[in-house]
Scaffold this motif. Structure first.
Motif, PDB file in Angstrom:
ATOM      1  N   LEU A 126      24.198  59.968  49.946  1.00  0.00           N
ATOM      2  CA  LEU A 126      24.417  59.126  51.122  1.00  0.00           C
ATOM      3  C   LEU A 126      23.849  59.853  52.335  1.00  0.00           C
ATOM      4  O   LEU A 126      24.241  60.982  52.627  1.00  0.00           O
ATOM      5  CB  LEU A 126      25.916  58.858  51.298  1.00  0.00           C
ATOM      6  N   LYS A 127      22.927  59.203  53.038  1.00  0.00           N
ATOM      7  CA  LYS A 127      22.222  59.876  54.128  1.00  0.00           C
ATOM      8  C   LYS A 127      22.644  59.404  55.517  1.00  0.00           C
ATOM      9  O   LYS A 127      22.729  60.198  56.441  1.00  0.00           O
ATOM     10  CB  LYS A 127      20.714  59.671  53.953  1.00  0.00           C
ATOM     11  N   GLU A 128      22.882  58.117  55.673  1.00  0.00           N
ATOM     12  CA  GLU A 128      23.124  57.562  57.001  1.00  0.00           C
ATOM     13  C   GLU A 128      24.504  57.934  57.528  1.00  0.00           C
ATOM     14  O   GLU A 128      25.518  57.696  56.876  1.00  0.00           O
ATOM     15  CB  GLU A 128      22.975  56.034  56.985  1.00  0.00           C
ATOM     16  N   LYS A 129      24.529  58.483  58.741  1.00  0.00           N
ATOM     17  CA  LYS A 129      25.781  58.930  59.350  1.00  0.00           C
ATOM     18  C   LYS A 129      26.754  57.773  59.548  1.00  0.00           C
ATOM     19  O   LYS A 129      27.949  57.918  59.310  1.00  0.00           O
ATOM     20  CB  LYS A 129      25.494  59.628  60.681  1.00  0.00           C
ATOM     21  N   TYR A 130      26.259  56.624  59.981  1.00  0.00           N
ATOM     22  CA  TYR A 130      27.163  55.503  60.241  1.00  0.00           C
ATOM     23  C   TYR A 130      27.865  55.048  58.961  1.00  0.00           C
ATOM     24  O   TYR A 130      29.028  54.638  59.004  1.00  0.00           O
ATOM     25  CB  TYR A 130      26.435  54.340  60.927  1.00  0.00           C
ATOM     26  N   LEU A 131      27.193  55.139  57.820  1.00  0.00           N
ATOM     27  CA  LEU A 131      27.843  54.793  56.555  1.00  0.00           C
ATOM     28  C   LEU A 131      28.854  55.869  56.161  1.00  0.00           C
ATOM     29  O   LEU A 131      29.965  55.554  55.722  1.00  0.00           O
ATOM     30  CB  LEU A 131      26.805  54.608  55.450  1.00  0.00           C
ATOM     31  N   LYS A 132      28.479  57.124  56.339  1.00  0.00           N
ATOM     32  CA  LYS A 132      29.414  58.222  56.049  1.00  0.00           C
ATOM     33  C   LYS A 132      30.675  58.083  56.892  1.00  0.00           C
ATOM     34  O   LYS A 132      31.786  58.266  56.395  1.00  0.00           O
ATOM     35  CB  LYS A 132      28.758  59.579  56.331  1.00  0.00           C
ATOM     36  N   ASP A 133      30.490  57.766  58.183  1.00  0.00           N
ATOM     37  CA  ASP A 133      31.636  57.624  59.085  1.00  0.00           C
ATOM     38  C   ASP A 133      32.533  56.458  58.667  1.00  0.00           C
ATOM     39  O   ASP A 133      33.762  56.576  58.672  1.00  0.00           O
ATOM     40  CB  ASP A 133      31.169  57.416  60.531  1.00  0.00           C
ATOM     41  N   GLY A 134      31.932  55.338  58.313  1.00  0.00           N
ATOM     42  CA  GLY A 134      32.714  54.178  57.883  1.00  0.00           C
ATOM     43  C   GLY A 134      33.491  54.460  56.611  1.00  0.00           C
ATOM     44  O   GLY A 134      34.680  54.133  56.493  1.00  0.00           O
ATOM     45  N   ILE A 135      32.840  55.077  55.651  1.00  0.00           N
ATOM     46  CA  ILE A 135      33.500  55.417  54.390  1.00  0.00           C
ATOM     47  C   ILE A 135      34.635  56.405  54.640  1.00  0.00           C
ATOM     48  O   ILE A 135      35.741  56.248  54.100  1.00  0.00           O
ATOM     49  CB  ILE A 135      32.476  55.962  53.373  1.00  0.00           C
ATOM     50  N   ARG A 175      28.639  51.217  48.940  1.00  0.00           N
ATOM     51  CA  ARG A 175      29.732  52.199  48.931  1.00  0.00           C
ATOM     52  C   ARG A 175      30.749  51.854  50.011  1.00  0.00           C
ATOM     53  O   ARG A 175      31.953  51.840  49.760  1.00  0.00           O
ATOM     54  CB  ARG A 175      29.202  53.609  49.175  1.00  0.00           C
ATOM     55  N   LEU A 176      30.246  51.572  51.207  1.00  0.00           N
ATOM     56  CA  LEU A 176      31.134  51.220  52.310  1.00  0.00           C
ATOM     57  C   LEU A 176      31.865  49.915  52.024  1.00  0.00           C
ATOM     58  O   LEU A 176      33.081  49.819  52.199  1.00  0.00           O
ATOM     59  CB  LEU A 176      30.348  51.116  53.621  1.00  0.00           C
ATOM     60  N   VAL A 177      31.149  48.915  51.554  1.00  0.00           N
ATOM     61  CA  VAL A 177      31.762  47.616  51.260  1.00  0.00           C
ATOM     62  C   VAL A 177      32.840  47.783  50.183  1.00  0.00           C
ATOM     63  O   VAL A 177      33.949  47.258  50.312  1.00  0.00           O
ATOM     64  CB  VAL A 177      30.690  46.590  50.824  1.00  0.00           C
ATOM     65  N   LEU A 178      32.537  48.532  49.139  1.00  0.00           N
ATOM     66  CA  LEU A 178      33.502  48.727  48.057  1.00  0.00           C
ATOM     67  C   LEU A 178      34.744  49.474  48.539  1.00  0.00           C
ATOM     68  O   LEU A 178      35.874  49.065  48.241  1.00  0.00           O
ATOM     69  CB  LEU A 178      32.857  49.476  46.891  1.00  0.00           C
ATOM     70  N   VAL A 179      34.563  50.551  49.286  1.00  0.00           N
ATOM     71  CA  VAL A 179      35.719  51.322  49.754  1.00  0.00           C
ATOM     72  C   VAL A 179      36.580  50.463  50.682  1.00  0.00           C
ATOM     73  O   VAL A 179      37.812  50.508  50.614  1.00  0.00           O
ATOM     74  CB  VAL A 179      35.275  52.646  50.421  1.00  0.00           C
ATOM     75  N   GLU A 180      35.944  49.634  51.513  1.00  0.00           N
ATOM     76  CA  GLU A 180      36.732  48.726  52.359  1.00  0.00           C
ATOM     77  C   GLU A 180      37.511  47.743  51.494  1.00  0.00           C
ATOM     78  O   GLU A 180      38.677  47.452  51.769  1.00  0.00           O
ATOM     79  CB  GLU A 180      35.821  47.967  53.332  1.00  0.00           C
ATOM     80  N   GLN A 181      36.906  47.222  50.444  1.00  0.00           N
ATOM     81  CA  GLN A 181      37.595  46.266  49.573  1.00  0.00           C
ATOM     82  C   GLN A 181      38.742  46.926  48.801  1.00  0.00           C
ATOM     83  O   GLN A 181      39.766  46.289  48.552  1.00  0.00           O
ATOM     84  CB  GLN A 181      36.607  45.605  48.608  1.00  0.00           C
ATOM     85  N   ILE A 182      38.582  48.177  48.446  1.00  0.00           N
ATOM     86  CA  ILE A 182      39.680  48.907  47.798  1.00  0.00           C
ATOM     87  C   ILE A 182      40.839  49.038  48.785  1.00  0.00           C
ATOM     88  O   ILE A 182      41.999  48.791  48.438  1.00  0.00           O
ATOM     89  CB  ILE A 182      39.206  50.285  47.288  1.00  0.00           C
ATOM     90  N   TYR A 183      40.519  49.403  50.020  1.00  0.00           N
ATOM     91  CA  TYR A 183      41.558  49.486  51.052  1.00  0.00           C
ATOM     92  C   TYR A 183      42.213  48.117  51.261  1.00  0.00           C
ATOM     93  O   TYR A 183      43.438  47.995  51.314  1.00  0.00           O
ATOM     94  CB  TYR A 183      40.957  50.002  52.366  1.00  0.00           C
ATOM     95  N   ARG A 184      41.399  47.078  51.342  1.00  0.00           N
ATOM     96  CA  ARG A 184      41.917  45.716  51.519  1.00  0.00           C
ATOM     97  C   ARG A 184      42.861  45.349  50.368  1.00  0.00           C
ATOM     98  O   ARG A 184      43.911  44.744  50.577  1.00  0.00           O
ATOM     99  CB  ARG A 184      40.753  44.723  51.602  1.00  0.00           C
ATOM    100  N   ALA A 185      42.499  45.741  49.147  1.00  0.00           N
ATOM    101  CA  ALA A 185      43.345  45.443  47.984  1.00  0.00           C
ATOM    102  C   ALA A 185      44.727  46.077  48.140  1.00  0.00           C
ATOM    103  O   ALA A 185      45.751  45.437  47.869  1.00  0.00           O
ATOM    104  CB  ALA A 185      42.667  45.934  46.707  1.00  0.00           C
ATOM    105  N   PHE A 186      44.760  47.317  48.585  1.00  0.00           N
ATOM    106  CA  PHE A 186      46.056  47.969  48.792  1.00  0.00           C
ATOM    107  C   PHE A 186      46.846  47.281  49.902  1.00  0.00           C
ATOM    108  O   PHE A 186      48.067  47.137  49.805  1.00  0.00           O
ATOM    109  CB  PHE A 186      45.871  49.458  49.098  1.00  0.00           C
ATOM    110  N   MET A 187      46.154  46.845  50.942  1.00  0.00           N
ATOM    111  CA  MET A 187      46.835  46.149  52.033  1.00  0.00           C
ATOM    112  C   MET A 187      47.377  44.794  51.561  1.00  0.00           C
ATOM    113  O   MET A 187      48.475  44.392  51.952  1.00  0.00           O
ATOM    114  CB  MET A 187      45.896  45.978  53.229  1.00  0.00           C
TER     115      MET A 187
END
Length: 159
Positions: free
Chosen positions: A11-20, A138-150
């Protein structure tokens, strides 16, 4: 319970790293989260079918080496099942109720996933027929995992 994300490529882009990182921090309330980045194989321009197969096999071996025998594995694949967020939350909950303590998600490299990785998966999952950059997924999936827990908590986050 532990959630593991295995990905191929850096993963190279900082904005994606920050979001994840933000969603991993939020997930800390619910679960331990581990992210594993594996080296991708260089794919030559105009690679032959046999070269592509060899690349998939090498990446697949690296992936499977990180998957536990008792992990519930969800691999992202275009031919996988699509879930609304509520059903995805239920899928994760059902995996834990069936006795799985670790849920492992896999995102392959630019060529996808080897047949062995797909065979090992308990579930193939798709985010639709659109093509997304693997790093963005990666970002979309991690957000969806968080959403699932919520969703499981009955939180208004999902609304």
């Amino acid at each position: 319970m532990k959630v593991k994300l295995i990905t191929v490529g850096k993963l190279k882009e900082k904005y994606l790293k920050d979001g994840i990182a933000e969603y991993i921090k939020r997930l800390g309330r619910f679960t331990k989260f581990e992210s594993i980045e594996l080296t991708d194989e260089k794919t030559p321009d105009n690679a032959s079918e046999s070269e592509n197969k060899a690349i998939l096999d090498k990446e697949g071996q690296r992936i499977l080496a990180k998957v536990g025998d008792r992990d519930y594995v969800i691999a992202l694949a275009i031919e996988g099942k699509q879930f609304p967020s509520e059903q995805f939350a239920k899928e994760l909950e059902q995996a834990t109720l069936r006795g799985y303590s670790d849920i492992t998600f896999i995102i392959g490299g630019s060529l996808g996933l080897s047949p062995k990785v797909k065979k090992r998966a308990n579930q193939l999952m798709s985010f639709g027929l659109l093509t997304f950059p693997h790093q963005l997924m990666r970002l979309v999936l991690v957000e969806q995992i968080y959403r699932a827990f919520m969703i499981q908590q009955g939180s208004p986050y999902h609304k």
